[in-house]
Write an enzyme that holds these catalytic residues in place. Sequence first.
Site, PDB file in Angstrom:
ATOM      1  N   ILE A   1      -5.000  -2.190  -3.823  1.00  0.00           N
ATOM      2  CA  ILE A   1      -3.977  -1.158  -3.739  1.00  0.00           C
ATOM      3  C   ILE A   1      -3.497  -0.965  -2.310  1.00  0.00           C
ATOM      4  O   ILE A   1      -2.310  -0.732  -2.068  1.00  0.00           O
ATOM      5  CB  ILE A   1      -4.512   0.152  -4.346  1.00  0.00           C
ATOM      6  CG1 ILE A   1      -4.636  -0.023  -5.865  1.00  0.00           C
ATOM      7  CG2 ILE A   1      -3.611   1.339  -4.009  1.00  0.00           C
ATOM      8  CD1 ILE A   1      -5.298   1.109  -6.589  1.00  0.00           C
ATOM      9  N   GLU A   2      -4.375  -1.092  -1.337  1.00  0.00           N
ATOM     10  CA  GLU A   2      -3.972  -0.900   0.049  1.00  0.00           C
ATOM     11  C   GLU A   2      -3.084  -2.017   0.582  1.00  0.00           C
ATOM     12  O   GLU A   2      -2.151  -1.751   1.333  1.00  0.00           O
ATOM     13  CB  GLU A   2      -5.208  -0.763   0.946  1.00  0.00           C
ATOM     14  CG  GLU A   2      -5.986   0.525   0.763  1.00  0.00           C
ATOM     15  CD  GLU A   2      -5.208   1.758   1.185  1.00  0.00           C
ATOM     16  OE1 GLU A   2      -4.196   1.637   1.905  1.00  0.00           O
ATOM     17  OE2 GLU A   2      -5.613   2.853   0.779  1.00  0.00           O
ATOM     18  N   SER A   3      -3.360  -3.263   0.221  1.00  0.00           N
ATOM     19  CA  SER A   3      -2.584  -4.354   0.825  1.00  0.00           C
ATOM     20  C   SER A   3      -2.300  -5.500  -0.140  1.00  0.00           C
ATOM     21  O   SER A   3      -1.935  -6.582   0.305  1.00  0.00           O
ATOM     22  CB  SER A   3      -3.327  -4.914   2.041  1.00  0.00           C
ATOM     23  OG  SER A   3      -4.503  -5.611   1.653  1.00  0.00           O
TER      24      SER A   3
ATOM     25  N   ALA B   1       0.826  -1.207   0.000  1.00  0.00           N
ATOM     26  CA  ALA B   1       0.000   0.000   0.000  1.00  0.00           C
ATOM     27  C   ALA B   1       0.853   1.246   0.000  1.00  0.00           C
ATOM     28  O   ALA B   1       0.414   2.307  -0.410  1.00  0.00           O
ATOM     29  CB  ALA B   1      -0.918   0.007   1.210  1.00  0.00           C
TER      30      ALA B   1
END
Length: 452
Positions: free
Chosen positions: A178-180, A54
């Site tokens: 996208i974050e993780s 991320a």
Amino acid sequence: MKRSLPLKAPATLSLCLSLALLGCQSVADTHTASKSRAGETISSTAPRETTSSASDARTATEETTADSSAAADAGIAQDPAGFDAWVDEFRQRAAAEGIDQATLAQAFDRVSYQPRILEYDRSQPEFTRQIWSYLDSAVSASRVSNGRERLAANRATVEEVTRQYGVPGEIIVAIWGIESNYGSNFGDFETIDALSTLGFDGRRQSFARGELMAALKILQNGDIDRDHMRGSWAGAMGHTQFIPSSFLAYAVDEDGDGRRDIWGSIPDVMGSTANYLDASGWQRGQPWGVEVTLPDGFDYSQTELSVRHATQAWQAQGVKRLDGQPLPNFDQASVIAPAGARGPAFLVGHNFRVIMRYNASTSYALAVATLSDRLAGRPGIQGEWPRDEPALSRDRIRRMQQGLNDHGFDVGTPDGLVGPNTRAGLRAYQRSIGVTPDGYPTQSLIQRLTNG
């Protein structure tokens, strides 16, 4: 049965924006904002956080805002020997605010000071990252493929969450990706240790202390235990990287097991993410926007998110959808051109701005939007980026800003960060030399401006 707190729509700051000077990686609702010099927003230039993909969302071309208390906290260095005494004092304060002794023991009996977190906190990279480089990794072929697999594997949950909140499943899964990277790497720092370290010795102590108190409330509520409350070095947690205050406000128990678990329950992850966007004002049935072409002679001073017109007004100026289809009907739409006149342009609406409430960066929102399109089987960005343009160092940008000031195009105190004031000054300079005034800094422009 979902369990969440019924609150008003969140403020327009995310975790990394509230902690722009910390350079953390993800989502939050902080309820605090201020602008730097004469209304110019600043960019997060913190290091890539290797514990989580991320952190790819951090680019120096992304516009962010920083809490005004950052200036007061910046540069404070504490004696690590005082950490235990600080923790004891914080325990007393937490007890006075209603945290029970069992929770305090669970949180602090083995809390440890983490010097590595402070290294991340105080690091600043020299060079920016171009938006196309960020998008290449954020919307990679593997991320698209893996995202489609996650959509298919969780179809029933996606459909139920979409029905409840009106947020398309591909948007939720894109944020997750996208974050993780779909939970494959959301950080392995113990949240209590991270926030205690930053609360004692970080550059945003007041913010970190507030988040630490929120983390204690999560432990006391029984949603997660200390050992499993893990995430980024800056306190972001779980698959879609909520900070503790956002968790308390917007996390939901989507699977009905009595706990809000954004670490282990994909229904809770999806429901919580959708709830956040819904509370931010997501409009059902509205797209985020579309890629467009701009006419010759277009006034690039309009390519700011603060400039909003109805779709019909943009059409009257000659803005057209790239694929030839009708433009979406927006009441309040903006045109953005993240790489200036040589790069792609987009007409974005209300839901694009809602994505930015998750992380107030045009680059981040464009990555989520583009990945969601790819997950839904739509094409990605078709326009060509100016890939021959090298990344610029902060020192180079400072020299550009000083050069603009020296030539009478006031952009304020040079800080190496490109925001609206810098772009406005650069556009004025570009007009004065007869080139397209798109406000996009390039190596050749800086050389001409600074004579070297």
